[in-house]
Design a protein around this motif. Structure first.
Motif, PDB file in Angstrom:
ATOM      1  N   THR A  12     -34.191  32.464  48.711  1.00 42.64           N
ATOM      2  CA  THR A  12     -33.342  31.317  48.387  1.00 42.64           C
ATOM      3  C   THR A  12     -31.951  31.535  48.971  1.00 42.64           C
ATOM      4  OG1 THR A  12     -34.528  31.040  46.300  1.00 42.64           O
ATOM      5  CG2 THR A  12     -32.398  29.935  46.501  1.00 42.64           C
ATOM      6  N   PRO A  13     -31.411  30.580  49.713  1.00 43.15           N
ATOM      7  CA  PRO A  13     -30.068  30.755  50.273  1.00 43.15           C
ATOM      8  C   PRO A  13     -28.997  30.765  49.193  1.00 43.15           C
ATOM      9  CG  PRO A  13     -30.876  28.539  50.710  1.00 43.15           C
ATOM     10  CD  PRO A  13     -32.019  29.301  50.126  1.00 43.15           C
ATOM     11  N   ALA A  14     -27.917  31.483  49.457  1.00 43.48           N
ATOM     12  CA  ALA A  14     -26.789  31.561  48.530  1.00 43.48           C
ATOM     13  C   ALA A  14     -25.493  31.574  49.321  1.00 43.48           C
ATOM     14  CB  ALA A  14     -26.901  32.807  47.657  1.00 43.48           C
ATOM     15  N   ILE A  15     -24.416  31.195  48.650  1.00 42.61           N
ATOM     16  CA  ILE A  15     -23.098  31.108  49.291  1.00 42.61           C
ATOM     17  C   ILE A  15     -22.078  31.878  48.474  1.00 42.61           C
ATOM     18  CG2 ILE A  15     -21.157  29.527  49.732  1.00 42.61           C
ATOM     19  CD1 ILE A  15     -23.143  27.467  50.693  1.00 42.61           C
ATOM     20  N   LEU A  16     -21.199  32.592  49.156  1.00 39.35           N
ATOM     21  CA  LEU A  16     -20.009  33.201  48.556  1.00 39.35           C
ATOM     22  C   LEU A  16     -18.791  32.513  49.152  1.00 39.35           C
ATOM     23  CD1 LEU A  16     -18.366  35.421  47.036  1.00 39.35           C
ATOM     24  CD2 LEU A  16     -18.644  36.850  49.075  1.00 39.35           C
ATOM     25  N   LEU A  17     -17.985  31.900  48.298  1.00 39.56           N
ATOM     26  CA  LEU A  17     -16.769  31.205  48.734  1.00 39.56           C
ATOM     27  C   LEU A  17     -15.564  31.875  48.096  1.00 39.56           C
ATOM     28  CD1 LEU A  17     -15.143  28.766  49.953  1.00 39.56           C
ATOM     29  CD2 LEU A  17     -15.664  27.554  47.805  1.00 39.56           C
ATOM     30  N   LEU A  18     -14.609  32.283  48.913  1.00 36.84           N
ATOM     31  CA  LEU A  18     -13.384  32.898  48.422  1.00 36.84           C
ATOM     32  C   LEU A  18     -12.287  31.858  48.239  1.00 36.84           C
ATOM     33  CD1 LEU A  18     -15.012  35.387  49.199  1.00 36.84           C
ATOM     34  CD2 LEU A  18     -12.954  36.355  50.238  1.00 36.84           C
ATOM     35  N   MET A 137      -8.662  38.210  44.874  1.00 37.42           N
ATOM     36  CA  MET A 137      -8.578  36.756  44.687  1.00 37.42           C
ATOM     37  C   MET A 137      -9.836  36.271  43.970  1.00 37.42           C
ATOM     38  SD  MET A 137      -9.376  35.408  48.566  1.00 37.42           S
ATOM     39  CE  MET A 137      -8.493  36.722  49.411  1.00 37.42           C
ATOM     40  N   ASN A 138      -9.793  35.078  43.453  1.00 40.15           N
ATOM     41  CA  ASN A 138     -10.972  34.502  42.804  1.00 40.15           C
ATOM     42  C   ASN A 138     -12.013  34.086  43.843  1.00 40.15           C
ATOM     43  OD1 ASN A 138     -10.080  34.841  40.178  1.00 40.15           O
ATOM     44  ND2 ASN A 138      -9.112  32.835  40.063  1.00 40.15           N
ATOM     45  N   ALA A 139     -13.260  34.011  43.392  1.00 40.46           N
ATOM     46  CA  ALA A 139     -14.354  33.621  44.291  1.00 40.46           C
ATOM     47  C   ALA A 139     -15.475  33.005  43.464  1.00 40.46           C
ATOM     48  CB  ALA A 139     -14.857  34.836  45.072  1.00 40.46           C
ATOM     49  N   ILE A 140     -16.427  32.397  44.158  1.00 38.94           N
ATOM     50  CA  ILE A 140     -17.580  31.788  43.495  1.00 38.94           C
ATOM     51  C   ILE A 140     -18.839  32.132  44.284  1.00 38.94           C
ATOM     52  CG2 ILE A 140     -17.253  29.570  44.723  1.00 38.94           C
ATOM     53  CD1 ILE A 140     -18.245  28.174  42.138  1.00 38.94           C
ATOM     54  N   ILE A 141     -19.919  32.460  43.562  1.00 38.89           N
ATOM     55  CA  ILE A 141     -21.231  32.691  44.158  1.00 38.89           C
ATOM     56  C   ILE A 141     -22.157  31.601  43.638  1.00 38.89           C
ATOM     57  CG2 ILE A 141     -23.229  34.242  44.304  1.00 38.89           C
ATOM     58  CD1 ILE A 141     -21.318  36.543  43.513  1.00 38.89           C
ATOM     59  N   SER A 142     -22.963  31.012  44.525  1.00 45.01           N
ATOM     60  CA  SER A 142     -23.937  30.026  44.050  1.00 45.01           C
ATOM     61  C   SER A 142     -25.197  30.050  44.898  1.00 45.01           C
ATOM     62  CB  SER A 142     -23.351  28.612  44.052  1.00 45.01           C
ATOM     63  OG  SER A 142     -24.268  27.710  43.448  1.00 45.01           O
ATOM     64  N   SER A 143     -26.331  29.962  44.187  1.00 45.21           N
ATOM     65  CA  SER A 143     -27.630  29.805  44.848  1.00 45.21           C
ATOM     66  C   SER A 143     -28.269  28.484  44.426  1.00 45.21           C
ATOM     67  CB  SER A 143     -28.549  30.985  44.491  1.00 45.21           C
ATOM     68  OG  SER A 143     -28.540  31.218  43.099  1.00 45.21           O
ATOM     69  N   GLU A 144     -27.472  27.642  43.744  1.00 44.23           N
ATOM     70  CA  GLU A 144     -27.969  26.316  43.324  1.00 44.23           C
ATOM     71  C   GLU A 144     -27.117  25.185  43.895  1.00 44.23           C
ATOM     72  OE1 GLU A 144     -27.816  26.046  39.086  1.00 44.23           O
ATOM     73  OE2 GLU A 144     -25.677  26.477  38.959  1.00 44.23           O
ATOM     74  N   ILE A 145     -25.851  25.465  44.227  1.00 42.52           N
ATOM     75  CA  ILE A 145     -24.958  24.480  44.855  1.00 42.52           C
ATOM     76  C   ILE A 145     -24.590  25.013  46.232  1.00 42.52           C
ATOM     77  CG2 ILE A 145     -22.758  23.248  44.682  1.00 42.52           C
ATOM     78  CD1 ILE A 145     -22.824  23.926  41.635  1.00 42.52           C
ATOM     79  N   LEU A 146     -24.962  24.304  47.271  1.00 42.98           N
ATOM     80  CA  LEU A 146     -24.671  24.757  48.633  1.00 42.98           C
ATOM     81  C   LEU A 146     -23.646  23.864  49.325  1.00 42.98           C
ATOM     82  CD1 LEU A 146     -28.304  25.729  49.732  1.00 42.98           C
ATOM     83  CD2 LEU A 146     -26.551  27.157  48.659  1.00 42.98           C
ATOM     84  N   ASP A 147     -23.064  22.937  48.564  1.00 40.50           N
ATOM     85  CA  ASP A 147     -22.023  22.044  49.072  1.00 40.50           C
ATOM     86  C   ASP A 147     -20.669  22.740  48.909  1.00 40.50           C
ATOM     87  OD1 ASP A 147     -19.841  20.038  48.825  1.00 40.50           O
ATOM     88  OD2 ASP A 147     -21.457  18.601  49.180  1.00 40.50           O
ATOM     89  N   ILE A 148     -20.019  23.070  50.024  1.00 44.21           N
ATOM     90  CA  ILE A 148     -18.762  23.826  49.995  1.00 44.21           C
ATOM     91  C   ILE A 148     -17.671  23.061  49.249  1.00 44.21           C
ATOM     92  CG2 ILE A 148     -16.964  24.910  51.385  1.00 44.21           C
ATOM     93  CD1 ILE A 148     -19.641  26.334  51.567  1.00 44.21           C
ATOM     94  N   ALA A 149     -17.581  21.761  49.459  1.00 43.82           N
ATOM     95  CA  ALA A 149     -16.547  20.958  48.797  1.00 43.82           C
ATOM     96  C   ALA A 149     -16.715  20.996  47.280  1.00 43.82           C
ATOM     97  CB  ALA A 149     -16.593  19.516  49.305  1.00 43.82           C
ATOM     98  N   ALA A 150     -17.974  20.930  46.812  1.00 46.59           N
ATOM     99  CA  ALA A 150     -18.244  20.984  45.370  1.00 46.59           C
ATOM    100  C   ALA A 150     -17.890  22.355  44.807  1.00 46.59           C
ATOM    101  CB  ALA A 150     -19.704  20.654  45.103  1.00 46.59           C
TER     102      ALA A 150
END
Length: 370
Positions: A12-18, A137-150
């Motif tokens: 399953t794809p996942a995203i880490l956004l800083l 800094m704060n960050a978010i990991i998600s494997s259920e939301i792949l929309d960067i803006a969200a």
């Protein structure tokens, strides 16, 4: 154990956004979901389960610099608290198949049971270099939301660790006892997120401990009639803990031995009107060299903290003596209060990177109570 070696990895794809907008793409590790926190990295090569369950990591997204996580599985007895405390995991290789016969579970099952969200198959070297240069800094990991803006909208709502009080969220809710009731010394423990191994190090040295919730007042602590007081490690900003600073000041007036570790070290300093500050990156690993200024010896230490005590304020305070310094950056690693049986260290002497370089500190505390 055969089924452990037939389990398929998660694709399953996942995203880490800083917080600064940097994005990394990887694969889901653990539970499918979304999690947020302050990103930090740990340089330890082993001991991942002890790190995951250390309450001092509450609210942190952990990047492991070791490339392989999960390769020796998990074991119920190797925890530092009742549950996983990190907010999320970021790693290179998330290894579900493990090689240790003594293990109870694989890391995927462990994370799913504990509800932990993670991301793997990302370039952790690049992430660590980025944090090293840009700071925590704060960050978010998600494997259920792949929309960067969200994800950016959700991340914007996460509070800064600076000014955040977290110790009361991981502290025990009810007092409890550890050790032999007939032991020679009684210790009142203020639990700001203590690790089990710290308490065991004192119990095995002849201490009977009563562990109290973080916001316990002096009167209740004294009702136990302790021979000494211990201020534990824990998460969050120590300067936001007015309740603990007040209690620490009151305990200092009791003329009984005091020992503080990590957050407890910072609280002892704050009780002496020495300020703390948020570090650019913090210290997290099991390879930090610390010099004992009293003996001249160097210790290889285990550390986990994002705040530190102000060195200039300590040097200007005639109540305090510096006992330990970090040889990497000269931050203050230990202090003692002149004219009182009170001392503290920033690192974790119960851990074993040295392997037992710093265990003497528990012995020093016992001698103070004799």
């Amino acid at each position: 154990m055969e089924h452990k070696f037939s389990k398929e990895p998660n694709y399953t794809p996942a995203i880490l956004l800083l917080e600064d907008g940097t994005v990394y793409h990887g694969k889901a590790a653990g539970k499918i979901g979304t999690t947020t926190g302050e990103i930090c990295f740990n340089t330890g090569m082993t001991g991942y389960q002890e790190i995951f369950t250390d309450p001092s990591y509450f609210g942190q997204l952990l990047v492991t610099t070791n490339a392989h996580i999960g390769n020796y599985g998990t074991k119920t007895s190797e925890v530092e608290s009742s549950s996983i405390k990190i907010a999320g995991l970021i790693c290179k290789n998330f290894t579900i198949q493990y090689s240790r016969e003594q293990a109870d579970d694989d890391i995927q099952d462990y994370f799913e049971k504990e509800g932990l969200v993670g991301i793997s198959d990302v370039d952790t070297r690049a992430i660590v270099r980025h944090i090293r240069d840009k700071g925590a800094m704060n960050a978010i990991i998600s494997s259920e939301i792949l929309d960067i803006a969200a994800l950016k909208k959700q991340l914007a709502k996460v509070p800064s660790m600076d000014g955040l009080e977290l110790a009361s969220k991981v502290s025990t809710t009810e007092p409890y006892l550890i050790g032999d009731p007939a032991a020679k010394h009684k210790v009142a423990v203020l639990d700001f997120g203590t690790k089990r191994n710290i308490l065991e190090c004192m119990a095995e040295r002849g201490c009977y401990l009563k562990v109290f919730p973080a916001k316990t007042g002096l009167a209740e602590l004294q009702a136990f009639n302790p021979d000494g007081f211990f201020f534990s490690n824990g998460p969050g900003d120590p300067a936001a803990m007015d309740y603990a600073i007040t209690t620490a000041k009151e305990i200092l007036q009791q003329e009984k031995p005091i020992f503080g570790i990590c957050l407890g070290h910072q609280l002892l300093a704050l009780a002496l009107d020495i300020p703390t500050y948020k570090m650019f990156n913090g210290h997290r690993g099991i390879n930090h060299p610390v010099k004992n200024l009293l003996t001249g010896h160097c210790e290889i230490t285990s550390q986990n903290h994002g705040f530190a005590v102000d060195p200039q304020a300590i040097k200007a305070n005639d109540q305090v003596e510096i006992t330990h310094v970090n040889l990497n950056d000269e931050t203050i690693e230990g202090i003692r209060v002149k004219g009182k049986k009170a001392f503290s260290v920033q690192y974790h002497p119960e851990a074993a990177p040295g392997p037992h370089d710093a265990r003497y500190l528990f012995d020093d505390f016992i001698k103070m109570m004799q």
